[in-house]
Design a protein around this motif. Structure first.
Motif, PDB file in Angstrom:
ATOM      1  N   ALA A   1       0.521  -1.290  -0.151  1.00 46.90           N
ATOM      2  CA  ALA A   1      -0.143   0.035   0.055  1.00 46.90           C
ATOM      3  C   ALA A   1       0.778   1.286   0.070  1.00 46.90           C
ATOM      4  O   ALA A   1       0.601   2.080  -0.126  1.00 46.90           O
ATOM      5  CB  ALA A   1      -0.762  -0.164   1.079  1.00 46.90           C
ATOM      6  N   ASP A   2       2.420   0.979   0.034  1.00 53.04           N
ATOM      7  CA  ASP A   2       3.178   2.362  -0.608  1.00 53.04           C
ATOM      8  C   ASP A   2       2.445   3.501  -1.488  1.00 53.04           C
ATOM      9  O   ASP A   2       1.923   2.301  -2.359  1.00 53.04           O
ATOM     10  CB  ASP A   2       4.538   2.138  -0.245  1.00 53.04           C
ATOM     11  CG  ASP A   2       5.159   0.920   0.725  1.00 53.04           C
ATOM     12  OD1 ASP A   2       3.861   1.626   1.480  1.00 53.04           O
ATOM     13  OD2 ASP A   2       5.966   0.553   0.382  1.00 53.04           O
TER      14      ASP A   2
ATOM     15  N   ILE B   1      -3.225  12.596  -7.102  1.00 51.23           N
ATOM     16  CA  ILE B   1      -2.397  12.129  -5.344  1.00 51.23           C
ATOM     17  C   ILE B   1      -3.449  11.695  -4.176  1.00 51.23           C
ATOM     18  O   ILE B   1      -3.333  10.895  -3.998  1.00 51.23           O
ATOM     19  CB  ILE B   1      -1.652  13.609  -5.280  1.00 51.23           C
ATOM     20  CG1 ILE B   1      -0.521  13.087  -6.368  1.00 51.23           C
ATOM     21  CG2 ILE B   1      -0.690  13.036  -4.084  1.00 51.23           C
ATOM     22  CD1 ILE B   1       0.354  14.011  -6.461  1.00 51.23           C
ATOM     23  N   ARG B   2      -4.560  12.505  -3.968  1.00 46.24           N
ATOM     24  CA  ARG B   2      -5.329  12.510  -3.143  1.00 46.24           C
ATOM     25  C   ARG B   2      -6.224  11.367  -3.455  1.00 46.24           C
ATOM     26  O   ARG B   2      -6.040  10.238  -2.467  1.00 46.24           O
ATOM     27  CB  ARG B   2      -5.975  13.452  -3.441  1.00 46.24           C
ATOM     28  CG  ARG B   2      -6.941  14.185  -1.948  1.00 46.24           C
ATOM     29  CD  ARG B   2      -8.781  14.713  -1.810  1.00 46.24           C
ATOM     30  NE  ARG B   2      -6.954  16.811  -1.699  1.00 46.24           N
ATOM     31  CZ  ARG B   2      -7.362  17.210  -2.289  1.00 46.24           C
ATOM     32  NH1 ARG B   2      -7.528  17.100  -3.555  1.00 46.24           N
ATOM     33  NH2 ARG B   2      -6.192  18.336  -2.326  1.00 46.24           N
ATOM     34  N   LYS B   3      -6.374  10.399  -4.667  1.00 42.49           N
ATOM     35  CA  LYS B   3      -7.509  10.152  -4.454  1.00 42.49           C
ATOM     36  C   LYS B   3      -6.784   9.039  -4.294  1.00 42.49           C
ATOM     37  O   LYS B   3      -7.063   7.663  -4.056  1.00 42.49           O
ATOM     38  CB  LYS B   3      -7.673   9.682  -6.140  1.00 42.49           C
ATOM     39  CG  LYS B   3      -8.666  10.411  -6.687  1.00 42.49           C
ATOM     40  CD  LYS B   3      -9.398  10.758  -8.145  1.00 42.49           C
ATOM     41  CE  LYS B   3     -10.670  11.505  -8.497  1.00 42.49           C
ATOM     42  NZ  LYS B   3     -11.012  11.845  -9.649  1.00 42.49           N
ATOM     43  N   ALA B   4      -5.102   8.940  -4.928  1.00 41.46           N
ATOM     44  CA  ALA B   4      -3.793   7.568  -4.805  1.00 41.46           C
ATOM     45  C   ALA B   4      -3.924   7.256  -3.805  1.00 41.46           C
ATOM     46  O   ALA B   4      -3.624   6.178  -2.491  1.00 41.46           O
ATOM     47  CB  ALA B   4      -3.140   7.889  -5.059  1.00 41.46           C
ATOM     48  N   CYS B   5      -4.012   8.458  -2.125  1.00 45.15           N
ATOM     49  CA  CYS B   5      -3.207   8.554  -0.918  1.00 45.15           C
ATOM     50  C   CYS B   5      -4.854   8.130   0.154  1.00 45.15           C
ATOM     51  O   CYS B   5      -5.080   6.837   0.516  1.00 45.15           O
ATOM     52  CB  CYS B   5      -3.218   9.782  -0.052  1.00 45.15           C
ATOM     53  SG  CYS B   5      -1.774  10.953  -0.481  1.00 45.15           S
ATOM     54  N   ASP B   6      -6.280   8.203  -0.308  1.00 48.97           N
ATOM     55  CA  ASP B   6      -7.264   7.165  -0.893  1.00 48.97           C
ATOM     56  C   ASP B   6      -7.450   5.795  -0.815  1.00 48.97           C
ATOM     57  O   ASP B   6      -7.417   5.082   0.700  1.00 48.97           O
ATOM     58  CB  ASP B   6      -8.452   8.228  -0.685  1.00 48.97           C
ATOM     59  CG  ASP B   6      -8.480   9.281  -0.343  1.00 48.97           C
ATOM     60  OD1 ASP B   6      -7.997   9.753   0.365  1.00 48.97           O
ATOM     61  OD2 ASP B   6      -9.441   9.969  -0.863  1.00 48.97           O
TER      62      ASP B   6
ATOM     63  N   ALA C   1      -4.198  -0.140   3.139  1.00 45.13           N
ATOM     64  CA  ALA C   1      -3.632  -0.224   4.314  1.00 45.13           C
ATOM     65  C   ALA C   1      -4.373  -1.153   5.155  1.00 45.13           C
ATOM     66  O   ALA C   1      -3.259  -1.823   6.212  1.00 45.13           O
ATOM     67  CB  ALA C   1      -2.554   1.034   5.050  1.00 45.13           C
ATOM     68  N   ALA C   2      -5.566  -0.709   5.213  1.00 49.87           N
ATOM     69  CA  ALA C   2      -6.106  -0.631   6.845  1.00 49.87           C
ATOM     70  C   ALA C   2      -6.742  -1.985   6.650  1.00 49.87           C
ATOM     71  O   ALA C   2      -6.807  -2.310   8.040  1.00 49.87           O
ATOM     72  CB  ALA C   2      -7.591   0.190   6.855  1.00 49.87           C
ATOM     73  N   GLU C   3      -7.018  -2.460   5.009  1.00 50.40           N
ATOM     74  CA  GLU C   3      -7.288  -4.028   4.740  1.00 50.40           C
ATOM     75  C   GLU C   3      -5.864  -5.091   4.982  1.00 50.40           C
ATOM     76  O   GLU C   3      -6.470  -6.342   5.775  1.00 50.40           O
ATOM     77  CB  GLU C   3      -8.039  -4.113   3.036  1.00 50.40           C
ATOM     78  CG  GLU C   3      -9.245  -3.896   3.329  1.00 50.40           C
ATOM     79  CD  GLU C   3      -9.171  -3.742   1.519  1.00 50.40           C
ATOM     80  OE1 GLU C   3      -8.094  -4.691   0.875  1.00 50.40           O
ATOM     81  OE2 GLU C   3     -10.590  -3.205   1.234  1.00 50.40           O
ATOM     82  N   LEU C   4      -4.648  -4.435   5.272  1.00 52.26           N
ATOM     83  CA  LEU C   4      -3.636  -5.668   5.192  1.00 52.26           C
ATOM     84  C   LEU C   4      -2.618  -5.289   6.860  1.00 52.26           C
ATOM     85  O   LEU C   4      -2.851  -6.526   7.210  1.00 52.26           O
ATOM     86  CB  LEU C   4      -1.825  -4.293   4.870  1.00 52.26           C
ATOM     87  CG  LEU C   4      -2.393  -4.550   3.710  1.00 52.26           C
ATOM     88  CD1 LEU C   4      -1.197  -3.614   2.690  1.00 52.26           C
ATOM     89  CD2 LEU C   4      -1.801  -6.229   3.029  1.00 52.26           C
TER      90      LEU C   4
END
Length: 61
Positions: free
Chosen positions: A6-7, A46-51, A57-60
């Motif tokens: 999720a990086d 970038i905002r969409k990619a961060c979301d 990351a939460a799923e991981l």
């Protein structure tokens, strides 16, 4: 976004020497890093990619 970690993986224009010199006033730039310039028009993407990265990351966890 790296699906496994999720990086965020960013691509941008290389900065000019003047910009890099300004950045160096804050500290060294490690050999494994680069200063890049991302155009303001890319902020929404970038905002969409961060979301998306945040959700993944939460799923991981």
């Amino acid at each position: 976004m790296d699906d496994e970690t999720a990086d965020l993986v960013l691509q941008g224009w290389k900065t000019d020497q003047t910009t890099e010199e300004k950045c160096l006033t804050f500290g060294p730039i490690p050999d494994t890093e680069a200063v890049i310039r991302i155009p303001a028009r890319m902020v929404d993407q970038i905002r969409k990619a961060c979301d998306a990265a945040e959700r993944s990351a939460a799923e991981l966890r």
